[in-house]
Design a protein around this motif. Structure first.
Motif, PDB file in Angstrom:
ATOM      1  N   ARG A 102       0.833  -1.209   0.000  1.00  0.00           N
ATOM      2  CA  ARG A 102       0.000   0.000   0.000  1.00  0.00           C
ATOM      3  C   ARG A 102       0.867   1.259   0.000  1.00  0.00           C
ATOM      4  NH1 ARG A 102      -3.133  -2.842   4.443  1.00  0.00           N
ATOM      5  NH2 ARG A 102      -4.381  -4.314   3.248  1.00  0.00           N
ATOM      6  N   ILE A 103       2.062   1.151   0.594  1.00  0.00           N
ATOM      7  CA  ILE A 103       2.983   2.296   0.600  1.00  0.00           C
ATOM      8  C   ILE A 103       3.380   2.637  -0.836  1.00  0.00           C
ATOM      9  CG2 ILE A 103       5.270   3.100   1.343  1.00  0.00           C
ATOM     10  CD1 ILE A 103       4.968   1.142   3.757  1.00  0.00           C
ATOM     11  N   LEU A 104       3.687   1.603  -1.634  1.00  0.00           N
ATOM     12  CA  LEU A 104       4.040   1.828  -3.040  1.00  0.00           C
ATOM     13  C   LEU A 104       2.875   2.418  -3.807  1.00  0.00           C
ATOM     14  CD1 LEU A 104       6.059  -1.267  -4.339  1.00  0.00           C
ATOM     15  CD2 LEU A 104       6.858   1.062  -4.069  1.00  0.00           C
ATOM     16  N   GLU A 105       1.682   1.870  -3.583  1.00  0.00           N
ATOM     17  CA  GLU A 105       0.514   2.353  -4.323  1.00  0.00           C
ATOM     18  C   GLU A 105       0.216   3.812  -4.010  1.00  0.00           C
ATOM     19  OE1 GLU A 105      -2.407  -0.916  -5.827  1.00  0.00           O
ATOM     20  OE2 GLU A 105      -2.467  -0.923  -3.643  1.00  0.00           O
ATOM     21  N   GLU A 106       0.352   4.181  -2.747  1.00  0.00           N
ATOM     22  CA  GLU A 106       0.092   5.565  -2.350  1.00  0.00           C
ATOM     23  C   GLU A 106       1.117   6.519  -2.966  1.00  0.00           C
ATOM     24  OE1 GLU A 106       0.138   5.313   1.875  1.00  0.00           O
ATOM     25  OE2 GLU A 106      -1.766   4.211   1.958  1.00  0.00           O
ATOM     26  N   ASN A 107       2.316   6.004  -3.265  1.00  0.00           N
ATOM     27  CA  ASN A 107       3.388   6.845  -3.803  1.00  0.00           C
ATOM     28  C   ASN A 107       3.696   6.550  -5.269  1.00  0.00           C
ATOM     29  OD1 ASN A 107       4.150   8.337  -1.388  1.00  0.00           O
ATOM     30  ND2 ASN A 107       4.739   6.362  -0.586  1.00  0.00           N
ATOM     31  N   ALA A 162      11.431 -12.057  -4.205  1.00  0.00           N
ATOM     32  CA  ALA A 162      11.460 -12.128  -5.666  1.00  0.00           C
ATOM     33  C   ALA A 162      10.046 -11.989  -6.232  1.00  0.00           C
ATOM     34  CB  ALA A 162      12.095 -13.439  -6.125  1.00  0.00           C
ATOM     35  N   ALA A 163       9.085 -12.623  -5.588  1.00  0.00           N
ATOM     36  CA  ALA A 163       7.696 -12.532  -6.036  1.00  0.00           C
ATOM     37  C   ALA A 163       7.175 -11.102  -5.879  1.00  0.00           C
ATOM     38  CB  ALA A 163       6.824 -13.508  -5.249  1.00  0.00           C
ATOM     39  N   PHE A 164       7.505 -10.467  -4.751  1.00  0.00           N
ATOM     40  CA  PHE A 164       7.088  -9.084  -4.536  1.00  0.00           C
ATOM     41  C   PHE A 164       7.668  -8.166  -5.605  1.00  0.00           C
ATOM     42  CE2 PHE A 164       7.802  -4.916  -2.421  1.00  0.00           C
ATOM     43  CZ  PHE A 164       6.469  -4.567  -2.224  1.00  0.00           C
ATOM     44  N   HIS A 165       8.946  -8.354  -5.903  1.00  0.00           N
ATOM     45  CA  HIS A 165       9.612  -7.537  -6.913  1.00  0.00           C
ATOM     46  C   HIS A 165       8.959  -7.744  -8.280  1.00  0.00           C
ATOM     47  CE1 HIS A 165      12.873  -6.258  -9.662  1.00  0.00           C
ATOM     48  NE2 HIS A 165      13.116  -5.384  -8.715  1.00  0.00           N
ATOM     49  N   GLN A 166       8.670  -8.992  -8.618  1.00  0.00           N
ATOM     50  CA  GLN A 166       8.033  -9.278  -9.907  1.00  0.00           C
ATOM     51  C   GLN A 166       6.637  -8.659  -9.976  1.00  0.00           C
ATOM     52  OE1 GLN A 166       8.910 -12.726 -11.937  1.00  0.00           O
ATOM     53  NE2 GLN A 166       6.887 -13.039 -12.817  1.00  0.00           N
ATOM     54  N   ALA A 167       5.887  -8.757  -8.888  1.00  0.00           N
ATOM     55  CA  ALA A 167       4.544  -8.179  -8.853  1.00  0.00           C
ATOM     56  C   ALA A 167       4.596  -6.657  -8.980  1.00  0.00           C
ATOM     57  CB  ALA A 167       3.840  -8.570  -7.552  1.00  0.00           C
ATOM     58  N   ASP A 174       1.534  -2.742 -15.971  1.00  0.00           N
ATOM     59  CA  ASP A 174       0.097  -2.875 -16.207  1.00  0.00           C
ATOM     60  C   ASP A 174      -0.678  -2.267 -15.045  1.00  0.00           C
ATOM     61  OD1 ASP A 174      -2.500  -3.578 -16.821  1.00  0.00           O
ATOM     62  OD2 ASP A 174      -2.251  -5.689 -16.272  1.00  0.00           O
ATOM     63  N   PRO A 175      -0.851  -0.934 -15.065  1.00  0.00           N
ATOM     64  CA  PRO A 175      -1.533  -0.269 -13.954  1.00  0.00           C
ATOM     65  C   PRO A 175      -3.046  -0.466 -13.961  1.00  0.00           C
ATOM     66  CG  PRO A 175      -0.869   1.340 -15.598  1.00  0.00           C
ATOM     67  CD  PRO A 175      -0.318   0.019 -16.048  1.00  0.00           C
ATOM     68  N   SER A 176      -3.573  -1.211 -14.951  1.00  0.00           N
ATOM     69  CA  SER A 176      -5.018  -1.441 -14.977  1.00  0.00           C
ATOM     70  C   SER A 176      -5.461  -2.322 -13.805  1.00  0.00           C
ATOM     71  CB  SER A 176      -5.453  -2.082 -16.300  1.00  0.00           C
ATOM     72  OG  SER A 176      -4.938  -3.398 -16.404  1.00  0.00           O
ATOM     73  N   GLN A 177      -4.519  -3.088 -13.237  1.00  0.00           N
ATOM     74  CA  GLN A 177      -4.799  -3.890 -12.048  1.00  0.00           C
ATOM     75  C   GLN A 177      -4.034  -3.309 -10.862  1.00  0.00           C
ATOM     76  OE1 GLN A 177      -5.069  -8.284 -12.306  1.00  0.00           O
ATOM     77  NE2 GLN A 177      -4.018  -8.013 -14.257  1.00  0.00           N
ATOM     78  N   SER A 178      -4.571  -3.509  -9.684  1.00  0.00           N
ATOM     79  CA  SER A 178      -3.913  -3.018  -8.472  1.00  0.00           C
ATOM     80  C   SER A 178      -2.661  -3.838  -8.175  1.00  0.00           C
ATOM     81  CB  SER A 178      -4.874  -3.116  -7.281  1.00  0.00           C
ATOM     82  OG  SER A 178      -5.131  -4.483  -6.990  1.00  0.00           O
ATOM     83  N   LEU A 179      -1.794  -3.284  -7.365  1.00  0.00           N
ATOM     84  CA  LEU A 179      -0.617  -4.032  -6.920  1.00  0.00           C
ATOM     85  C   LEU A 179      -1.067  -5.283  -6.163  1.00  0.00           C
ATOM     86  CD1 LEU A 179       2.380  -4.479  -6.503  1.00  0.00           C
ATOM     87  CD2 LEU A 179       2.315  -2.829  -4.620  1.00  0.00           C
ATOM     88  N   ASP A 180      -2.121  -5.159  -5.383  1.00  0.00           N
ATOM     89  CA  ASP A 180      -2.642  -6.306  -4.645  1.00  0.00           C
ATOM     90  C   ASP A 180      -3.013  -7.449  -5.606  1.00  0.00           C
ATOM     91  OD1 ASP A 180      -3.749  -7.247  -1.908  1.00  0.00           O
ATOM     92  OD2 ASP A 180      -5.406  -7.617  -3.298  1.00  0.00           O
ATOM     93  N   ALA A 181      -3.669  -7.121  -6.711  1.00  0.00           N
ATOM     94  CA  ALA A 181      -4.054  -8.147  -7.693  1.00  0.00           C
ATOM     95  C   ALA A 181      -2.816  -8.795  -8.306  1.00  0.00           C
ATOM     96  CB  ALA A 181      -4.927  -7.529  -8.782  1.00  0.00           C
ATOM     97  N   HIS A 182      -1.810  -7.984  -8.619  1.00  0.00           N
ATOM     98  CA  HIS A 182      -0.571  -8.530  -9.169  1.00  0.00           C
ATOM     99  C   HIS A 182       0.142  -9.427  -8.147  1.00  0.00           C
ATOM    100  CE1 HIS A 182      -0.456  -6.640 -13.098  1.00  0.00           C
ATOM    101  NE2 HIS A 182      -0.756  -5.472 -12.561  1.00  0.00           N
ATOM    102  N   LEU A 183       0.109  -9.025  -6.880  1.00  0.00           N
ATOM    103  CA  LEU A 183       0.724  -9.851  -5.834  1.00  0.00           C
ATOM    104  C   LEU A 183       0.018 -11.202  -5.729  1.00  0.00           C
ATOM    105  CD1 LEU A 183       1.399  -7.316  -2.946  1.00  0.00           C
ATOM    106  CD2 LEU A 183       3.067  -8.924  -3.887  1.00  0.00           C
ATOM    107  N   ARG A 184      -1.320 -11.185  -5.699  1.00  0.00           N
ATOM    108  CA  ARG A 184      -2.047 -12.446  -5.604  1.00  0.00           C
ATOM    109  C   ARG A 184      -1.756 -13.346  -6.804  1.00  0.00           C
ATOM    110  NH1 ARG A 184      -7.064 -11.036  -6.038  1.00  0.00           N
ATOM    111  NH2 ARG A 184      -6.989  -8.832  -5.568  1.00  0.00           N
TER     112      ARG A 184
END
Length: 197
Positions: A102-107, A162-167, A174-184
């Motif tokens: 959420r910190i990344l998304e806010e910034n 590594a997964a967090f970095h890839q997400a 692809d900003p059409s999806q949230s970071l949360d969606a990419h993480l999942r």
């Protein structure tokens, strides 16, 4: 108020404001001219402060892009500690990274160009790797505090980071999806790779 130096309206009124302006100025200049071609004096001038003010906030021009590292480390360790009991290590990390993400998304207006500048600059890529190693060790330590054994904690931390970095990169692309969606999605991919999906 005006004087011999003109209006004081643009002078940062607090340390936090000066810091934010220095970070934004540095990012703009690195994108325009490149990291190697930009000086601390130019960053300070763009931010509307003197060079002494720059060095009160940052030890060098590289660290401007790595501010908040200790806060992120603390947030990650706290997030790992707060995940409810009963989850496997990678599930714990997914929950923790969702919270920290959420910190990344806010910034995002700062995060996205920052990643691009780092990717284009060898000295900054090296610093980013050092940051990643430090944060990965913090995540492993947080897992050990939850009772995950040393070897598994290290493996989970490296895999999770590594997964967090890839997400995060997928979210930038692809900003059409949230970071949360990419993480999942990325953690689902991990389960598929391990045969657990």
């Amino acid at each position: 108020m005006t004087g011999a130096c003109g209006s004081l309206g643009d002078v940062p009124r607090s340390g936090a404001e000066a810091r934010r302006r220095l970070q934004q100025a540095a990012l703009e200049l690195y994108r325009e001219r490149g990291f190697d071609q930009t000086t601390t004096a130019e960053i300070a001038a763009r931010a509307g402060v003197n060079e002494r003010t720059f060095f009160r906030h940052f030890p060098n021009k590289r660290e401007v892009l790595f501010d908040g590292e200790a806060d992120l480390r603390a947030a990650l360790m706290e997030a790992v500690a707060e995940v409810p009991d009963g989850l496997q290590p990678l599930e714990v990390l997914l929950c923790a990274f969702q919270k920290a993400g959420r910190i990344l998304e806010e910034n995002r207006p700062f995060s996205e160009p920052r990643l691009a500048v780092i990717a284009a600059t060898p000295a900054l890529r090296e610093r980013e790797l050092a940051k990643a190693a430090w944060l990965t060790e913090a995540v492993a330590e947080a897992l050990r505090r939850r009772g995950v054994t040393g070897r598994l904690a290290d493996l989970a931390a490296h895999t999770g980071w590594a997964a967090f970095h890839q997400a995060a990169q997928a979210w930038i692309d692809d900003p059409s999806q949230s970071l949360d969606a990419h993480l999942r999605q990325t953690f689902d991919d991990l389960r598929t790779l391990s045969g657990a999906g």
